[in-house]
Design a protein around this motif. Structure first.
Motif, short mmCIF file in Angstrom:
data_model
loop_
_atom_site.label_atom_id
_atom_site.label_comp_id
_atom_site.label_asym_id
_atom_site.label_seq_id
_atom_site.Cartn_x
_atom_site.Cartn_y
_atom_site.Cartn_z
N GLU A 40 0.81 -1.22 0.00
CA GLU A 40 0.00 0.00 0.00
C GLU A 40 0.84 1.27 0.00
OE1 GLU A 40 -3.31 -0.16 2.73
OE2 GLU A 40 -3.45 -2.33 2.48
N GLU A 41 1.99 1.25 -0.70
CA GLU A 41 2.89 2.40 -0.76
C GLU A 41 3.17 2.70 -2.24
OE1 GLU A 41 6.84 3.34 1.74
OE2 GLU A 41 7.01 1.54 0.49
N SER A 42 3.09 3.97 -2.61
CA SER A 42 3.42 4.35 -3.98
C SER A 42 4.94 4.37 -4.16
CB SER A 42 2.86 5.74 -4.31
OG SER A 42 3.66 6.75 -3.70
N VAL A 43 5.40 4.36 -5.40
CA VAL A 43 6.85 4.40 -5.63
C VAL A 43 7.44 5.70 -5.10
CG1 VAL A 43 6.90 2.77 -7.55
CG2 VAL A 43 6.56 5.20 -8.03
N VAL A 44 6.72 6.80 -5.19
CA VAL A 44 7.22 8.08 -4.68
C VAL A 44 7.28 8.05 -3.16
CG1 VAL A 44 6.79 10.57 -4.52
CG2 VAL A 44 6.53 9.38 -6.72
N ASP A 45 6.24 7.53 -2.52
CA ASP A 45 6.26 7.41 -1.06
C ASP A 45 7.41 6.53 -0.60
OD1 ASP A 45 4.02 9.03 -0.84
OD2 ASP A 45 2.62 7.36 -0.59
N HIS A 63 13.88 6.53 -15.09
CA HIS A 63 14.09 5.24 -15.75
C HIS A 63 13.34 4.14 -15.01
CE1 HIS A 63 16.41 2.81 -18.60
NE2 HIS A 63 16.49 1.90 -17.65
N VAL A 64 12.94 3.12 -15.76
CA VAL A 64 12.42 1.89 -15.18
C VAL A 64 13.12 0.73 -15.87
CG1 VAL A 64 10.42 1.73 -16.74
CG2 VAL A 64 10.36 0.58 -14.51
N PHE A 95 12.62 1.16 -10.28
CA PHE A 95 12.29 2.53 -10.66
C PHE A 95 13.41 3.45 -10.19
CE2 PHE A 95 8.32 0.26 -10.09
CZ PHE A 95 7.58 0.64 -11.20
N PHE A 96 13.90 4.29 -11.09
CA PHE A 96 14.98 5.22 -10.78
C PHE A 96 14.42 6.64 -10.83
CE2 PHE A 96 17.03 1.40 -12.09
CZ PHE A 96 18.23 1.36 -11.41
N PHE A 97 14.74 7.42 -9.79
CA PHE A 97 14.25 8.79 -9.67
C PHE A 97 15.40 9.74 -9.36
CE2 PHE A 97 10.76 6.03 -8.39
CZ PHE A 97 9.71 6.51 -9.15
N ARG A 98 15.41 10.89 -10.01
CA ARG A 98 16.41 11.93 -9.73
C ARG A 98 15.78 12.97 -8.81
NH1 ARG A 98 17.67 13.42 -14.69
NH2 ARG A 98 19.48 12.05 -14.75
N VAL A 99 16.57 13.39 -7.83
CA VAL A 99 16.16 14.46 -6.92
C VAL A 99 17.31 15.43 -6.81
CG1 VAL A 99 15.54 15.01 -4.53
CG2 VAL A 99 14.57 12.97 -5.62
N VAL A 100 17.03 16.72 -7.08
CA VAL A 100 18.07 17.75 -7.00
C VAL A 100 17.81 18.74 -5.85
CG1 VAL A 100 18.65 17.57 -9.45
CG2 VAL A 100 16.94 19.24 -8.71
N ARG A 101 16.65 18.62 -5.22
CA ARG A 101 16.32 19.51 -4.11
C ARG A 101 15.82 18.67 -2.93
NH1 ARG A 101 13.17 23.66 -6.53
NH2 ARG A 101 11.49 22.15 -6.63
N TRP A 102 16.44 18.89 -1.77
CA TRP A 102 16.08 18.14 -0.56
C TRP A 102 16.47 18.97 0.65
CZ3 TRP A 102 20.25 16.96 -3.64
CH2 TRP A 102 21.51 17.04 -3.05
#
Length: 138
Positions: A41-46, A69-70, A82-89
């Protein structure tokens, strides 16, 4: 099928944060971006936001997550990464899992470390060339 999320935390120089695996019994000594399995019950973003906090202590707003990318990987009978880029945190990355990771280091996608898990290296090469989907090991 197992679902994985991979965080490409990217600094202002375009480098990505990697941890060096230790004491896991699988690919110890190899570098890998922060990652983990999806929970029920968790999304890929969560999942990505949760793993970032658990593994490296940074807070990521869901709106700052960019899908890049997937990969459908044949290991363990089939996995989807699933690959995610994050530039702000928020926060300063720190090793919150010293029992599984013995170093954090930044690398450019054009200068990846020699020791990496092969599917991850393949995915990062595909990401660098602009591909959004790949299949590995089938």
């Amino acid at each position: 099928m197992i679902g994985d999320v991979h965080l490409l935390l990217t600094d202002d120089q375009g480098r990505v944060l990697f941890g060096r695996r230790a004491n896991t019994g699988y690919a110890d000594g190899a570098y890998h971006p922060p990652s983990g399995h999806l929970e029920a019950e968790e999304s890929v973003v969560d999942a990505l936001v949760r793993e970032a906090d658990e593994e490296i202590g940074v807070v990521i707003a869901p709106g700052d997550v960019e899908f890049v990318h997937v990969m459908h990987n044949s290991s363990s009978g089939g996995r989807v990464a699933f690959f995610f880029r994050v530039v702000r945190w928020q926060g300063v990355p720190e090793n919150r899992e010293p029992d599984k990771c013995d170093a954090l280091e930044w690398f450019g996608l054009d200068s990846l470390p020699a020791e990496m898990i092969p599917y991850c290296r393949e995915a990062l090469d595909r990401i660098a060339s602009g591909e959004r989907m790949s299949v590995y090991g089938w």
